[in-house]
Motif scaffolding. Structure first.
Motif, short mmCIF file in Angstrom:
data_model
loop_
_atom_site.label_atom_id
_atom_site.label_comp_id
_atom_site.label_asym_id
_atom_site.label_seq_id
_atom_site.Cartn_x
_atom_site.Cartn_y
_atom_site.Cartn_z
N SER A 180 0.81 -1.22 0.00
CA SER A 180 0.00 0.00 0.00
C SER A 180 0.85 1.27 0.00
O SER A 180 0.47 2.27 -0.58
N CYS A 181 1.99 1.23 0.66
CA CYS A 181 2.82 2.44 0.74
C CYS A 181 3.39 2.83 -0.61
O CYS A 181 3.41 4.00 -0.96
N SER A 182 3.85 1.87 -1.39
CA SER A 182 4.37 2.22 -2.71
C SER A 182 3.24 2.44 -3.71
O SER A 182 3.42 3.16 -4.69
N ASN A 183 2.07 1.86 -3.47
CA ASN A 183 0.94 2.07 -4.37
C ASN A 183 0.33 3.46 -4.23
O ASN A 183 0.08 4.14 -5.21
N CYS A 184 0.10 3.89 -2.96
CA CYS A 184 -0.60 5.16 -2.76
C CYS A 184 -0.14 5.94 -1.53
O CYS A 184 -0.77 6.92 -1.17
N GLY A 185 0.91 5.53 -0.89
CA GLY A 185 1.37 6.22 0.31
C GLY A 185 1.01 5.47 1.58
O GLY A 185 1.61 5.71 2.62
N GLY A 186 0.03 4.59 1.51
CA GLY A 186 -0.36 3.75 2.65
C GLY A 186 -0.72 4.53 3.89
O GLY A 186 -1.37 5.56 3.83
N LEU A 187 -0.29 4.04 5.05
CA LEU A 187 -0.61 4.71 6.30
C LEU A 187 0.05 6.05 6.44
O LEU A 187 -0.36 6.86 7.24
N PHE A 188 1.12 6.24 5.69
CA PHE A 188 1.91 7.46 5.81
C PHE A 188 1.56 8.50 4.76
O PHE A 188 2.31 9.46 4.57
N GLN A 189 0.43 8.33 4.07
CA GLN A 189 0.11 9.24 2.97
C GLN A 189 -0.14 10.68 3.41
O GLN A 189 -0.04 11.59 2.60
N LEU A 190 -0.43 10.89 4.68
CA LEU A 190 -0.64 12.26 5.16
C LEU A 190 0.67 12.95 5.55
O LEU A 190 0.68 14.15 5.81
N ALA A 191 1.76 12.21 5.58
CA ALA A 191 3.05 12.80 5.93
C ALA A 191 3.53 13.68 4.77
O ALA A 191 3.31 13.37 3.60
N TYR A 192 4.20 14.75 5.08
CA TYR A 192 4.65 15.70 4.06
C TYR A 192 5.76 15.13 3.18
O TYR A 192 5.95 15.56 2.06
N SER A 193 6.48 14.13 3.67
CA SER A 193 7.66 13.65 2.95
C SER A 193 7.42 12.37 2.16
O SER A 193 8.33 11.88 1.49
N VAL A 194 6.21 11.83 2.19
CA VAL A 194 5.94 10.53 1.56
C VAL A 194 5.31 10.72 0.20
O VAL A 194 4.35 11.47 0.03
N LEU A 195 5.86 10.02 -0.78
CA LEU A 195 5.34 10.03 -2.15
C LEU A 195 4.00 9.32 -2.19
O LEU A 195 3.83 8.25 -1.61
N LYS A 196 3.04 9.90 -2.86
CA LYS A 196 1.68 9.34 -2.93
C LYS A 196 1.54 8.38 -4.10
O LYS A 196 0.68 8.51 -4.95
N GLY A 197 2.43 7.42 -4.19
CA GLY A 197 2.38 6.42 -5.26
C GLY A 197 3.62 6.49 -6.13
O GLY A 197 3.98 7.56 -6.62
N ILE A 198 4.26 5.36 -6.33
CA ILE A 198 5.48 5.32 -7.13
C ILE A 198 5.20 5.58 -8.60
O ILE A 198 6.09 5.91 -9.36
N ASP A 199 3.93 5.47 -9.02
CA ASP A 199 3.59 5.73 -10.41
C ASP A 199 3.75 7.20 -10.79
O ASP A 199 3.68 7.54 -11.97
N GLN A 200 4.01 8.08 -9.84
CA GLN A 200 4.32 9.47 -10.15
C GLN A 200 5.75 9.61 -10.65
O GLN A 200 6.10 10.63 -11.24
N VAL A 201 6.59 8.60 -10.42
CA VAL A 201 8.00 8.67 -10.79
C VAL A 201 8.34 7.71 -11.92
O VAL A 201 9.05 8.07 -12.84
N VAL A 202 7.86 6.47 -11.84
CA VAL A 202 8.14 5.47 -12.87
C VAL A 202 6.82 4.82 -13.29
O VAL A 202 5.88 4.74 -12.50
N PRO A 203 6.73 4.36 -14.54
CA PRO A 203 5.50 3.67 -14.96
C PRO A 203 5.42 2.28 -14.32
O PRO A 203 6.37 1.52 -14.37
N VAL A 204 4.27 1.99 -13.73
CA VAL A 204 4.08 0.72 -13.02
C VAL A 204 3.27 -0.22 -13.90
O VAL A 204 2.25 0.17 -14.48
#
Length: 185
Positions: free
Chosen positions: A101-125
């Motif tokens: 879940s964390c690499s898919n959409c940020g998971g439990l940490f998605q509200l943190a300012y430093s966590v990417l909201k999904g690895i698909d913003q950087v590389v194609p999944v």
């Protein structure tokens, strides 16, 4: 193939693609990129109980030898540029599995300012494996889906051959987030 003669008719492109796809499918070497608790499940999947190597997948420590990246765990914005660099260093054709879940959409940490909201913003999944953390069986299912995708691809040898011969500006496509980091924004 005719029943009365032993003649097989096919095209060279079909034979080359089919043979190479079979080889790629059965040797999907993956780049280890575990950053959180999903990495422990990734290690468990490589262990004797699940045994990813029975599918021809072996872990590689360098991106130049890998054709599959398994992103397992939380990715911060600082780490996102490094993921993109590793992805760019992988040889074509390359595939990405987003595990957890964390690499898919940020998971439990998605509200943190430093966590990417999904690895698909950087590389194609190519395949998303859901769960927190996903079980080894789920990762194996993701690997089987990647192998099915590899087996169905046609014409990729010709694309690789002609890609190096073209001098077009649009040949390299980057995610906007990775470009913003490289520009210093």
């Amino acid at each position: 193939m005719s029943e009365d003669t032993n003649i097989v008719l096919t095209t060279v492109d079909g034979m080359v693609d089919g043979f190479l796809n079979w080889g790629r499918k059965n040797s999907a070497w993956y780049l280890l990129f575990g950053t959180a608790c999903c990495a422990i499940e990734l290690m468990q999947t490589g262990g004797p109980r699940a045994d990813l190597e029975r599918f021809g997948s072996a872990p590689r420590a360098t991106p130049r030898q890998a054709d599959l990246m398994i992103v397992a765990g939380t990715i911060t914005y600082k780490m996102a540029t490094r993921v993109r660099v590793l992805y760019d260093q992988m040889a074509e054709p390359k595939y990405v599995i987003s595990m957890g879940s964390c690499s898919n959409c940020g998971g439990l940490f998605q509200l943190a300012y430093s966590v990417l909201k999904g690895i698909d913003q950087v590389v194609p999944v190519d395949v998303y494996v859901p769960g927190c953390p996903p079980r080894p069986e789920a990762l194996i299912e993701g690997l089987l889906r990647i192998q099915a995708k590899m087996e169905k691809e046609r014409g990729w040898v010709r694309r690789l051959w002609t890609k190096g011969r073209k001098n077009s500006e649009g040949a390299i496509v980057r995610a906007p987030l990775a470009d913003a980091y490289k520009a210093g924004a």
